[in-house]
Design an enzyme around this catalytic site. Structure first.
Site, PDB file in Angstrom:
ATOM      1  N   ARG A   1      67.520 -39.442   5.459  1.00  0.00           N
ATOM      2  CA  ARG A   1      67.950 -38.291   6.359  1.00  0.00           C
ATOM      3  C   ARG A   1      69.201 -38.857   7.028  1.00  0.00           C
ATOM      4  O   ARG A   1      69.695 -39.143   8.336  1.00  0.00           O
ATOM      5  CB  ARG A   1      67.049 -38.115   7.689  1.00  0.00           C
TER       6      ARG A   1
ATOM      7  N   ARG B   1      54.384 -34.823  19.822  1.00  0.00           N
ATOM      8  CA  ARG B   1      55.858 -34.688  19.712  1.00  0.00           C
ATOM      9  C   ARG B   1      55.821 -33.175  19.111  1.00  0.00           C
ATOM     10  O   ARG B   1      57.052 -32.850  19.644  1.00  0.00           O
ATOM     11  CB  ARG B   1      56.660 -35.480  18.582  1.00  0.00           C
TER      12      ARG B   1
ATOM     13  N   CYS C   1      63.894 -43.052   8.662  1.00  0.00           N
ATOM     14  CA  CYS C   1      62.948 -42.241   9.209  1.00  0.00           C
ATOM     15  C   CYS C   1      61.886 -42.350   8.220  1.00  0.00           C
ATOM     16  O   CYS C   1      62.139 -42.830   6.981  1.00  0.00           O
ATOM     17  CB  CYS C   1      63.617 -40.921   9.206  1.00  0.00           C
TER      18      CYS C   1
ATOM     19  N   LYS D   1      59.502 -25.739  18.494  1.00  0.00           N
ATOM     20  CA  LYS D   1      59.852 -26.781  18.828  1.00  0.00           C
ATOM     21  C   LYS D   1      61.524 -26.812  18.392  1.00  0.00           C
ATOM     22  O   LYS D   1      62.535 -27.425  18.981  1.00  0.00           O
ATOM     23  CB  LYS D   1      59.142 -28.222  18.162  1.00  0.00           C
ATOM     24  N   ASN D   2      61.714 -26.555  17.029  1.00  0.00           N
ATOM     25  CA  ASN D   2      62.770 -26.879  16.384  1.00  0.00           C
ATOM     26  C   ASN D   2      63.875 -25.931  16.549  1.00  0.00           C
ATOM     27  O   ASN D   2      65.022 -26.029  15.931  1.00  0.00           O
ATOM     28  CB  ASN D   2      62.767 -27.017  14.793  1.00  0.00           C
TER      29      ASN D   2
HETATM   30  N1  EPU Z   1      71.053 -34.383   4.710  1.00  0.00           N
HETATM   31  C1  EPU Z   1      72.005 -34.907   4.211  1.00  0.00           C
HETATM   32  N2  EPU Z   1      73.024 -35.197   4.839  1.00  0.00           N
HETATM   33  C2  EPU Z   1      73.131 -34.752   6.244  1.00  0.00           C
HETATM   34  C3  EPU Z   1      72.089 -33.722   6.678  1.00  0.00           C
HETATM   35  C4  EPU Z   1      70.825 -33.795   5.672  1.00  0.00           C
HETATM   36  O1  EPU Z   1      71.893 -35.474   3.007  1.00  0.00           O
HETATM   37  O2  EPU Z   1      74.195 -34.671   6.862  1.00  0.00           O
HETATM   38  C5  EPU Z   1      69.664 -34.152   3.584  1.00  0.00           C
HETATM   39  C6  EPU Z   1      68.598 -34.808   4.142  1.00  0.00           C
HETATM   40  O3  EPU Z   1      68.321 -35.895   4.086  1.00  0.00           O
HETATM   41  C7  EPU Z   1      67.414 -33.895   3.666  1.00  0.00           C
HETATM   42  C8  EPU Z   1      68.127 -32.620   3.661  1.00  0.00           C
HETATM   43  O4  EPU Z   1      69.396 -32.686   3.626  1.00  0.00           O
HETATM   44  O5  EPU Z   1      67.081 -34.540   2.267  1.00  0.00           O
HETATM   45  C9  EPU Z   1      67.486 -31.422   4.453  1.00  0.00           C
HETATM   46  O6  EPU Z   1      67.463 -32.131   5.887  1.00  0.00           O
HETATM   47  P1  EPU Z   1      67.910 -31.297   7.045  1.00  0.00           P
HETATM   48  O7  EPU Z   1      69.096 -31.889   7.646  1.00  0.00           O
HETATM   49  O8  EPU Z   1      67.736 -29.745   6.754  1.00  0.00           O
HETATM   50  O9  EPU Z   1      66.662 -31.914   8.133  1.00  0.00           O
HETATM   51  P2  EPU Z   1      66.629 -31.926   9.783  1.00  0.00           P
HETATM   52  O10 EPU Z   1      67.811 -30.909  10.122  1.00  0.00           O
HETATM   53  O11 EPU Z   1      67.060 -33.319   9.977  1.00  0.00           O
HETATM   54  C10 EPU Z   1      65.121 -30.076  10.242  1.00  0.00           C
HETATM   55  C11 EPU Z   1      63.751 -30.327  11.147  1.00  0.00           C
HETATM   56  C12 EPU Z   1      62.803 -30.786  10.156  1.00  0.00           C
HETATM   57  C13 EPU Z   1      62.481 -30.126   9.111  1.00  0.00           C
HETATM   58  C14 EPU Z   1      63.791 -30.139   7.989  1.00  0.00           C
HETATM   59  C15 EPU Z   1      63.703 -29.214   6.868  1.00  0.00           C
HETATM   60  C16 EPU Z   1      64.645 -30.360  13.583  1.00  0.00           C
HETATM   61  C17 EPU Z   1      64.803 -30.973  14.684  1.00  0.00           C
HETATM   62  N3  EPU Z   1      64.245 -30.753  12.458  1.00  0.00           N
HETATM   63  O12 EPU Z   1      65.269 -31.459  10.224  1.00  0.00           O
HETATM   64  O13 EPU Z   1      61.724 -30.903  11.070  1.00  0.00           O
HETATM   65  O14 EPU Z   1      61.553 -31.031   8.290  1.00  0.00           O
HETATM   66  O15 EPU Z   1      64.912 -29.470   8.963  1.00  0.00           O
HETATM   67  O16 EPU Z   1      63.343 -27.994   7.279  1.00  0.00           O
HETATM   68  O17 EPU Z   1      65.027 -28.860  13.162  1.00  0.00           O
HETATM   69  C18 EPU Z   1      59.351 -31.514  12.015  1.00  0.00           C
HETATM   70  O18 EPU Z   1      59.459 -30.944  12.802  1.00  0.00           O
HETATM   71  O19 EPU Z   1      58.360 -32.112  11.798  1.00  0.00           O
HETATM   72  C19 EPU Z   1      60.860 -31.974  11.221  1.00  0.00           C
HETATM   73  C20 EPU Z   1      60.761 -33.005  10.336  1.00  0.00           C
END
Ligand code: EPU
Length: 419
Positions: free
Chosen positions: A122, A398, A117, A22-23
């Site tokens: 996030r 999802r 969320c 998915k991701n």
């Molecule tokens: N963060 C910030 N600022 C930003 C972006 C992120 O502070 O601009 C923080 C977030 O709040 C969090 C940390 O950085 O504390 C890491 O979050 P990340 O941005 O890596 O998460 P994401 O990209 O929103 C993806 C996956 C998630 C998975 C996380 C961590 C996708 C679509 N989603 O989310 O997947 O948990 O990386 O590995 O790739 C799931 O599939 O159930 C899912 C939640």
């Protein structure tokens, strides 16, 4: 609303095929916006989030079709709207990954700002700051990220925190920027690497994907290609835990063991026999009770936050006491409270859960607020005595393709019912 009804107590035995990730599929479908020619993507999982991403591109005017094998064909040349509306973004935060491609290729993007969320705040400040450093003019107005740029220019970006979709947005934007972009403190997740491989297949010039320093030489345009999405490591890990928690044997086909090092190490520590080949992983826990294992989530290659809930379920019936520490998201323990309703002995202190394994869980109706939490409740239901109803399973749809069919193939007594 549908629910899953699980009659616990059967050790799983058999094999199951793992779907595309998915991701990885979500950013790859978004990245098709960058190509000047038609692109096709295969091994796309049939999931609600994927449908949402397809809908998002379609409402921009992009020509996008899906065949019965979930092969997605995209021709972005018909695009006439550069907007990700609130109605779609609020159902899927990952919609944010259209920001980089829209801005890089078309010079404009209006993306609804994702709100809070269920698992944490996030924010997307790192996505925005990176694009600004590449010369974009970005304002937050009426709940939208309004971004404009003539042509983005290469820059050295040092990410404040490791972010998966943040790295992906900036990587996609950099492929068409003027000059060299260096992304420091980049996420190293296999999904980032898969996206980079896809972009390279379109003609992008990328080095270092899979390390914390990605270097991109911008090109004038990207061409067409066909690409197959990598297998889903989290889906594979979830079925392996299903084998472990039930004291069974499960072989996941089409999975890559090298993407699951931290997870497989913990399964071995829990007492499972784990073997693997190029395209499969097998777990054998027959005749044994799992041992409790301590977990601390962190960015790849460390233990993934997306497997934390499943291991909490495993620990809840394991022999011994464990600590589970969540370092990525500040509110990703909601499943623990539901597991207590099944008889789990769990104490939460801040971002640490202390789990004392109990010999037997007992069935109850449970529900969850996010995808992986829902999956963990299904796992708990597989060993709980009696019939567990898992409600709000739209979360599961999802991210897990046909979960009741796949678990059914492994011998689980599980069915989907309405109401
Ligand atoms: N963060 C910030 N600022 C930003 C972006 C992120 O502070 O601009 C923080 C977030 O709040 C969090 C940390 O950085 O504390 C890491 O979050 P990340 O941005 O890596 O998460 P994401 O990209 O929103 C993806 C996956 C998630 C998975 C996380 C961590 C996708 C679509 N989603 O989310 O997947 O948990 O990386 O590995 O790739 C799931 O599939 O159930 C899912 C939640």
């Amino acid at each position: 609303m549908d629910k899953l009804q699980i009659h616990g107590g059967t050790p799983l035995d058999g094999e199951v095929r793992i779907s595309g990730a998915k991701n990885a599929a979500l950013p790859i479908i978004a990245a098709t916006l960058l190509a000047a020619e038609p692109v096709s993507v295969g091994n796309v999982p049939h999931l609600h989030d994927v449908t949402t991403m397809i809908e998002l591109l379609a409402q921009m005017g992009v020509s996008i079709t899906v065949d019965d094998k979930m092969r997605v064909e995209v021709d972005a040349s018909t695009i006439h709207r550069y907007v990700a509306p609130y109605e779609l973004v609020r159902t899927m935060r990952a919609s944010i990954v259209v920001l980089g491609p829209l801005l890089a290729r078309f010079g404009r993007a209006d993306v609804s700002l994702p709100g809070g969320c269920a698992i944490g705040a996030r924010p997307v400040n790192i996505h925005v700051a990176g694009l600004q450093a590449m010369g974009a003019d970005i304002h937050i107005e009426n709940g939208f990220i309004r971004a404009r740029a003539e042509r983005l220019r290469g820059a050295r970006l040092v990410l404040e925190t490791i972010t998966v979709t943040g790295t992906e947005n900036l990587l996609m934007a950099a492929t068409l920027a003027d000059g060299e972009t260096v992304i420091e403190n980049a996420a190293r997740e296999p999904e980032v690497v898969d996206l980079a491989n896809f972009l390279s297949a379109l003609g992008a010039q990328i080095q270092g994907a899979g390390t914390d320093r990605i270097v991109v030489q911008g090109v004038e345009k990207l061409h067409g290609a066909h690409y197959d999405v990598v297998p889903d490591r989290i889906e594979a890990g979830t079925y392996l835990v299903a084998g472990a928690i039930t004291g069974g044997r499960v072989r996941v086909k089409g999975a890559k063991a090298e993407h699951l090092d931290a997870v497989l190490a913990k399964l071995s520590e829990a007492g499972a026999q784990v073997t693997s080949g190029d395209t499969w992983i097998e777990l054998d826990m027959r005749g044994r009770r799992p041992r409790a294992v301590d977990i601390r989530t962190a960015p790849y290659p460390a233990f993934p936050t997306d497997m934390q809930a499943q291991f909490a379920a495993l620990n809840s019936v394991a022999d011994g006491v464990s600590t589970v520490i969540e370092t990525i998201f500040e509110n990703r323990f909601m499943h623990m409270l539901e597991m207590r309703r099944l008889g789990a002995d769990i104490r939460i202190e801040g971002s640490t859960a202390i789990i004392r394994g109990v010999p037997q869980l007992t069935a109850a109706p449970v529900m969850a607020t996010d995808l992986r939490a829902s999956a963990s409740l299904v796992l708990a239901g597989l060993v709980a005595q009696g019939t567990t109803d898992v409600l709000r399973i739209y979360h599961i749809d999802r991210g897990y393709e046909a979960i009741e069919e796949k678990l059914g193939q492994l011998g689980a007594r599980i069915k989907r019912t309405a109401g």
